[in-house]
Each structure stands twice: as structure tokens, then as C-alpha cells.
Design a protein around this motif. Structure first.
Motif, PDB file in Angstrom:
ATOM      1  N   UNK A   1     -15.009 -56.217 -21.298  1.00  0.00           N
ATOM      2  CA  UNK A   1     -15.761 -55.026 -20.891  1.00  0.00           C
ATOM      3  C   UNK A   1     -16.070 -55.028 -19.399  1.00  0.00           C
ATOM      4  N   UNK A   2     -16.319 -56.200 -18.830  1.00  0.00           N
ATOM      5  CA  UNK A   2     -16.576 -56.272 -17.392  1.00  0.00           C
ATOM      6  C   UNK A   2     -15.354 -55.804 -16.604  1.00  0.00           C
ATOM      7  N   UNK A   3     -14.159 -56.149 -17.056  1.00  0.00           N
ATOM      8  CA  UNK A   3     -12.937 -55.692 -16.387  1.00  0.00           C
ATOM      9  C   UNK A   3     -12.856 -54.171 -16.402  1.00  0.00           C
ATOM     10  N   UNK A  18     -16.037 -63.592 -24.586  1.00  0.00           N
ATOM     11  CA  UNK A  18     -14.768 -62.870 -24.456  1.00  0.00           C
ATOM     12  C   UNK A  18     -14.970 -61.362 -24.503  1.00  0.00           C
ATOM     13  N   UNK A  19     -15.978 -60.906 -25.220  1.00  0.00           N
ATOM     14  CA  UNK A  19     -16.307 -59.478 -25.245  1.00  0.00           C
ATOM     15  C   UNK A  19     -16.782 -59.057 -23.860  1.00  0.00           C
ATOM     16  N   UNK A  42     -26.223 -56.629 -16.040  1.00  0.00           N
ATOM     17  CA  UNK A  42     -25.609 -57.649 -15.179  1.00  0.00           C
ATOM     18  C   UNK A  42     -24.727 -57.007 -14.113  1.00  0.00           C
ATOM     19  N   UNK A  43     -25.070 -55.792 -13.707  1.00  0.00           N
ATOM     20  CA  UNK A  43     -24.223 -55.080 -12.747  1.00  0.00           C
ATOM     21  C   UNK A  43     -24.294 -55.723 -11.361  1.00  0.00           C
ATOM     22  N   UNK A  44     -25.506 -55.919 -10.856  1.00  0.00           N
ATOM     23  CA  UNK A  44     -25.648 -56.485  -9.525  1.00  0.00           C
ATOM     24  C   UNK A  44     -25.318 -57.953  -9.433  1.00  0.00           C
ATOM     25  N   UNK A  45     -25.380 -58.658 -10.558  1.00  0.00           N
ATOM     26  CA  UNK A  45     -25.143 -60.102 -10.545  1.00  0.00           C
ATOM     27  C   UNK A  45     -23.715 -60.472 -10.915  1.00  0.00           C
ATOM     28  N   UNK A  46     -23.066 -59.695 -11.789  1.00  0.00           N
ATOM     29  CA  UNK A  46     -21.747 -60.071 -12.307  1.00  0.00           C
ATOM     30  C   UNK A  46     -20.692 -58.980 -12.111  1.00  0.00           C
TER      31      UNK A  46
END
Length: 216
Positions: free
Chosen positions: A98-100, A93-94, A118-122
Motif C-alpha cells: 500500500x505504501x508503494x 507486507x500489506x 505514517x505519511x510524514x515518517x514513512x
């Protein structure tokens, strides 16, 4: 409308991806976000409050309060915070929260350079340019030691190497968004590269992508 250029730079701790990301962002006049600082911000608050690092509820609360415009790199650079960050980063959930926030930053006018794990993958799987920056664990440990000594600190190389290997294992072994190169990422091993050589290699990759995009 200005075309957005998103550059995703991933890699393990002390690989040189942060320095490279800042150089690339400055050169191409793009915004820059060290996404690792967002996780450090969560960890910093957890440590300040005395909350256990595996307390998901409080970690989510801390993640919601992260302000990308107010990330104090100096305060978040402590070793204890960095180590804690890799522990709170395994909480799904963290990561979702943060990804959003990170994706919103990437969507800014003109584009941005984001570095992390995980920038290029997620986070930005459709990024125009994806780089995976790596180096041997021994080289990364030596770099970390030089950084610590440059700031007036002291540390044992063997302990730093053990710490880097533990962090690699956590980052690569987590079930949610593990550290790995995207299938279409350009691999850049900086073990025997100077900062300038790594920058020139990365710049050439970005220039090539931009030239192909202009011709399309």
C-alpha cells in the motif's frame, strides 16, 4: 516542469486530519488521498471473504487488488471495517504494497495531500509540509459520537472512547511504521479548535513554506 507540492498530514483517529486534508487539498488545488481508506479496502475484502484478519497471505492478495481510483468511502466507513483495518495494518507486507501505491499517488503532477498515520515518517518523508494533527481522546470520542448520530446511528460515548484508546495503542505500538509525529512536523492540537480555525492554522503553515520555497 510543474513543481510537486506534497503535504503529509498524520494523526490519530478522529483528530480531524481527514476533514483538514480535504480542505487543504481543495484550497491549493491538489489531489487528496485518505490513506486509511486503502487499509479499510483490504479489511473490507477480508471481511467479505470471511478471511481471518491475521491471514497474511490473503491480506497481501487483497492489498494488491486495491485501486486508489475506486475507493468507496461510504462502503468503507462502517465501524467494523475501521476496526478491522487497524488489525490488517500491522501486517508488514500489506503496508509495503500500500505504501508503494500511496507514493505513486503523491508523485502525481502538481502534488497531493495525503493523510494517514505514517505519511510524514514513512510514505513521504521528503514532503514539503508535514502536519501532525491531534486532539485529546475525550474530544475525539465526542466527535465520533456526533458523526454517528448525524448519520442516524446510536452509540455509547464510553464504548467509543475505549475503542479510540485501543486503536491508539495498536497504531502507536506496532513495530512497523508506528503512529508518531515526524521530527520536522508542525504539531496542531485541534482539541479546542473549530474546523475553520484548524484550517486557517494549517493554511498559514503551508503558505509560509511556499513563500520560503519561492524565495529560495
Amino acid at each position: 516542469m510543474t513543481q510537486i507540492l506534497t503535504i503529509a498530514i498524520d494523526g490519530p483517529a478522529a483528530s480531524g486530519k481527514g476533514t483538514l486534508a480535504r480542505r487543504i487539498a481543495d484550497y491549493f488545488h491538489l489531489g487528496h488521498l485518505d490513506t486509511g481508506l486503502t487499509y479499510r479496502a483490504v479489511a473490507h475484502r477480508m471481511l467479505e471473504k470471511g478471511w481471518p484478519l491475521d491471514d497474511a497471505a490473503h491480506a497481501v492478495e487483497a492489498a494488491r487488488q486495491v485501486d486508489l481510483g475506486n475507493l468507496d468511502k461510504h462502503a468503507l466507513s462502517a465501524h467494523a471495517v475501521a476496526d478491522a483495518a487497524s488489525k490488517v495494518a500491522v501486517i508488514p507486507d500489506v503496508r509495503k504494497i500500500l505504501v508503494e501505491k500511496q507514493r505513486a499517488f503523491a508523485a502525481r503532477d502538481g502534488g497531493a495531500v495525503l493523510d494517514g498515520r505514517d505519511i510524514g515518517t514513512v510514505v513521504c518523508p521528503d514532503a514539503a509540509v508535514k502536519l501532525y494533527v491531534t486532539a485529546s481522546a475525550e474530544v475525539r470520542a465526542a466527535r465520533r459520537l456526533r458523526d454517528i448520530e448525524a448519520r442516524g446511528g446510536t452509540a455509547a460515548l464510553a464504548e467509543i472512547l475505549d475503542d479510540i484508546r485501543r486503536r491508539d495503542e495498536r497504531d502507536m505500538g506496532r513495530s512497523d511504521s508506528p503512529l508518531r509525529p515526524a521530527a520536522d512536523a508542525h504539531l496542531l492540537d485541534t482539541s479546542e479548535m473549530s474546523i475553520e480555525a484548524a484550517f486557517q492554522a494549517a493554511r498559514a503553515i503551508v503558505d509560509d513554506v511556499l513563500a520560503k520555497r519561492d524565495r529560495a
